[in-house]
Design a protein around this motif. Structure first.
Motif, short mmCIF file in Angstrom:
data_model
loop_
_atom_site.label_atom_id
_atom_site.label_comp_id
_atom_site.label_asym_id
_atom_site.label_seq_id
_atom_site.Cartn_x
_atom_site.Cartn_y
_atom_site.Cartn_z
N GLN A 124 -19.32 3.57 -0.57
CA GLN A 124 -17.93 4.43 -0.11
C GLN A 124 -17.12 3.54 0.46
O GLN A 124 -17.31 2.74 1.23
CB GLN A 124 -18.60 5.36 0.85
N ARG A 125 -15.82 4.13 0.20
CA ARG A 125 -14.62 3.39 0.75
C ARG A 125 -13.77 4.36 1.39
O ARG A 125 -13.66 5.70 0.84
CB ARG A 125 -13.93 2.88 -0.61
N VAL A 126 -13.40 4.10 2.50
CA VAL A 126 -12.50 5.10 3.36
C VAL A 126 -11.10 4.45 3.07
O VAL A 126 -10.79 3.47 3.34
CB VAL A 126 -12.80 4.79 4.88
N ILE A 127 -10.24 5.57 2.68
CA ILE A 127 -8.95 5.40 2.40
C ILE A 127 -8.22 5.98 3.87
O ILE A 127 -8.37 7.14 4.09
CB ILE A 127 -8.56 6.16 1.20
N GLU A 128 -7.53 5.18 4.51
CA GLU A 128 -6.59 5.60 5.76
C GLU A 128 -5.21 5.53 5.41
O GLU A 128 -4.57 4.60 5.09
CB GLU A 128 -7.11 4.76 6.87
N VAL A 129 -4.78 6.94 5.72
CA VAL A 129 -3.17 6.68 5.43
C VAL A 129 -2.49 7.06 6.98
O VAL A 129 -2.87 8.15 7.46
CB VAL A 129 -2.93 8.00 4.47
N HIS A 130 -1.77 6.28 7.40
CA HIS A 130 -1.22 6.37 8.89
C HIS A 130 0.12 6.70 8.61
O HIS A 130 1.17 5.90 7.73
CB HIS A 130 -1.48 5.05 9.57
N ASN A 131 0.83 7.81 9.32
CA ASN A 131 1.89 8.06 9.34
C ASN A 131 2.97 7.21 10.60
O ASN A 131 2.84 7.52 11.74
CB ASN A 131 2.27 9.61 9.91
N GLN A 132 3.54 6.19 10.20
CA GLN A 132 4.40 5.60 11.02
C GLN A 132 5.87 5.85 11.28
O GLN A 132 6.70 5.42 11.89
CB GLN A 132 4.24 3.82 10.65
N GLY A 133 6.15 7.19 10.62
CA GLY A 133 7.34 7.80 10.87
C GLY A 133 7.69 8.52 12.24
O GLY A 133 6.50 8.44 13.03
N LEU A 139 1.24 16.11 3.13
CA LEU A 139 0.24 15.43 2.06
C LEU A 139 -0.45 16.42 1.25
O LEU A 139 -0.41 17.50 1.51
CB LEU A 139 -0.74 14.41 2.63
N SER A 140 -0.66 15.99 -0.11
CA SER A 140 -1.48 16.62 -0.85
C SER A 140 -2.94 16.85 -0.25
O SER A 140 -3.19 16.07 0.68
CB SER A 140 -1.60 16.24 -2.24
N TYR A 141 -3.84 17.65 -0.69
CA TYR A 141 -5.18 17.81 -0.02
C TYR A 141 -5.76 16.36 0.07
O TYR A 141 -6.92 16.20 0.86
CB TYR A 141 -6.05 18.67 -0.82
N TYR A 142 -5.80 15.75 -1.14
CA TYR A 142 -6.50 14.44 -1.19
C TYR A 142 -5.47 13.52 -2.01
O TYR A 142 -4.61 13.79 -2.60
CB TYR A 142 -7.94 14.57 -2.01
N PRO A 143 -5.60 12.14 -1.78
CA PRO A 143 -4.92 11.10 -2.68
C PRO A 143 -5.32 11.26 -4.00
O PRO A 143 -6.56 11.36 -4.37
CB PRO A 143 -5.32 9.87 -2.05
N LEU A 144 -4.59 10.43 -4.82
CA LEU A 144 -4.75 10.26 -6.51
C LEU A 144 -5.46 8.93 -6.19
O LEU A 144 -4.83 8.00 -6.04
CB LEU A 144 -3.54 10.47 -7.07
N VAL A 145 -6.65 8.88 -6.88
CA VAL A 145 -7.36 7.42 -6.86
C VAL A 145 -7.96 7.22 -8.21
O VAL A 145 -8.31 8.47 -8.96
CB VAL A 145 -8.32 7.67 -5.82
N SER A 146 -8.17 6.16 -8.54
CA SER A 146 -8.85 5.65 -9.92
C SER A 146 -9.46 4.25 -9.43
O SER A 146 -9.01 3.50 -8.55
CB SER A 146 -7.79 5.61 -11.06
N ALA A 202 -1.17 7.84 -2.26
CA ALA A 202 -1.39 8.78 -1.08
C ALA A 202 -1.02 10.00 -1.21
O ALA A 202 -1.62 11.02 -0.60
CB ALA A 202 -0.51 7.97 0.17
N ASP A 203 -0.12 10.32 -2.05
CA ASP A 203 0.26 11.93 -2.33
C ASP A 203 0.64 12.19 -3.86
O ASP A 203 1.48 11.28 -4.26
CB ASP A 203 1.59 12.28 -1.36
N ASP A 204 0.12 13.43 -4.25
CA ASP A 204 0.50 13.49 -5.51
C ASP A 204 1.91 13.54 -6.17
O ASP A 204 2.03 13.55 -7.35
CB ASP A 204 -0.42 14.68 -6.04
N GLN A 205 2.86 13.82 -5.14
CA GLN A 205 4.37 13.98 -5.57
C GLN A 205 5.03 12.85 -5.42
O GLN A 205 6.04 12.48 -5.96
CB GLN A 205 4.82 14.80 -4.51
#
Length: 248
Positions: A124-133, A139-146, A202-205
């Protein structure tokens, strides 16, 4: 975020509608009633590809020109935004709180992204997204990943994801806070091949150019059908939501 929370909102709305109709009936009878929007950190920082929890991860490589994105379809958001149970920060924080996030998507320039191995589970891999703003963002419910191969970026595997989600921003990320998503690379579905890279948007948009590429590390095993869960306030909660992948 839990699936129970996501499902609770439509149910609550339906119940509210039923109560309102009952109240109207009582009023006619003489009673009174009150009606009740996938290398390195998204900002080219130095924290991308951080060390794994149980095994060190190699530093993420810089996305190559034309590197494939996980697939930006813009279909991972709910039509009616709801406050996720795992959203971080108080609603009165800078940037208008969580409601502000539902109309203001996160920008890649204000985010950093890390990928680490989850403690106790090498697959398992943990994807951490940090808001430095300085403000909330959505964000969307989950990141887009492949999952792909660094030597052949046209060959990728897309994980199963939770279904029935689409629309505007869904996850409110407070300034200075992080959210987490977990991908299970090998949930007992057999071997898919020699893959060595995780691609994260990180976000689907966001445009595909904001995709980041992270090495999986030596010995990574990728199954035929990886599973990705929802964004949550901790890696443990995010890992639990992988059970929702493939279910609508």
């Amino acid at each position: 975020m839990s699936a129970r929370r996501i499902l609770f909102v439509p149910a609550a709305l339906a119940l509210g509608a039923a109560l309102t109709l009952t109240a109207c009936g009582s009023d006619k009878a003489g009673g009174s009633a009150q009606a009740a929007k996938p290398s390195q950190s998204a900002t080219a920082g130095t924290d991308a590809g951080a060390a794994a929890t149980t095994a060190p991860q190699p530093a993420a490589s810089t996305p190559a020109a034309g590197a494939p994105a996980p697939g930006n379809t813009g279909a991972a958001r709910p039509k009616t935004p709801t406050t996720p149970t795992t959203a971080t920060g108080a609603g009165s924080a800078a940037g208008g709180g969580e409601s502000y996030a539902y109309t203001h998507s996160c920008k890649a320039a204000n985010l950093t992204v890390k990928v680490t191995t989850r403690g106790g589970n090498a697959d398992q891999r943990v994807i951490e997204v940090h808001n430095q703003g300085s403000t909330y963002c959505g964000l969307s419910y989950y990141p887009l990943v492949s999952v792909g191969k660094s030597a052949d970026r046209g060959n990728t595997v897309t994980p199963l994801v939770p279904g029935g989600l689409g629309g505007p921003p869904a996850y409110a990320l407070a300034p200075g806070k992080s959210t987490f998503a977990v991908i299970d690379l090998n949930p007992g579905s057999g071997s898919a091949g020699d893959y060595d890279e995780l691609n994260v948007l990180a976000d689907d948009q966001m445009p595909n150019a904001d995709t980041r590429n992270f090495p999986l590390g030596a010995g990574a095993k990728v199954g035929k059908q990886p599973k990705l869960g929802l964004y949550a306030d901790s890696a443990d909660h995010a890992a639990q939501s992988t059970a929702l992948a493939g279910k609508s």
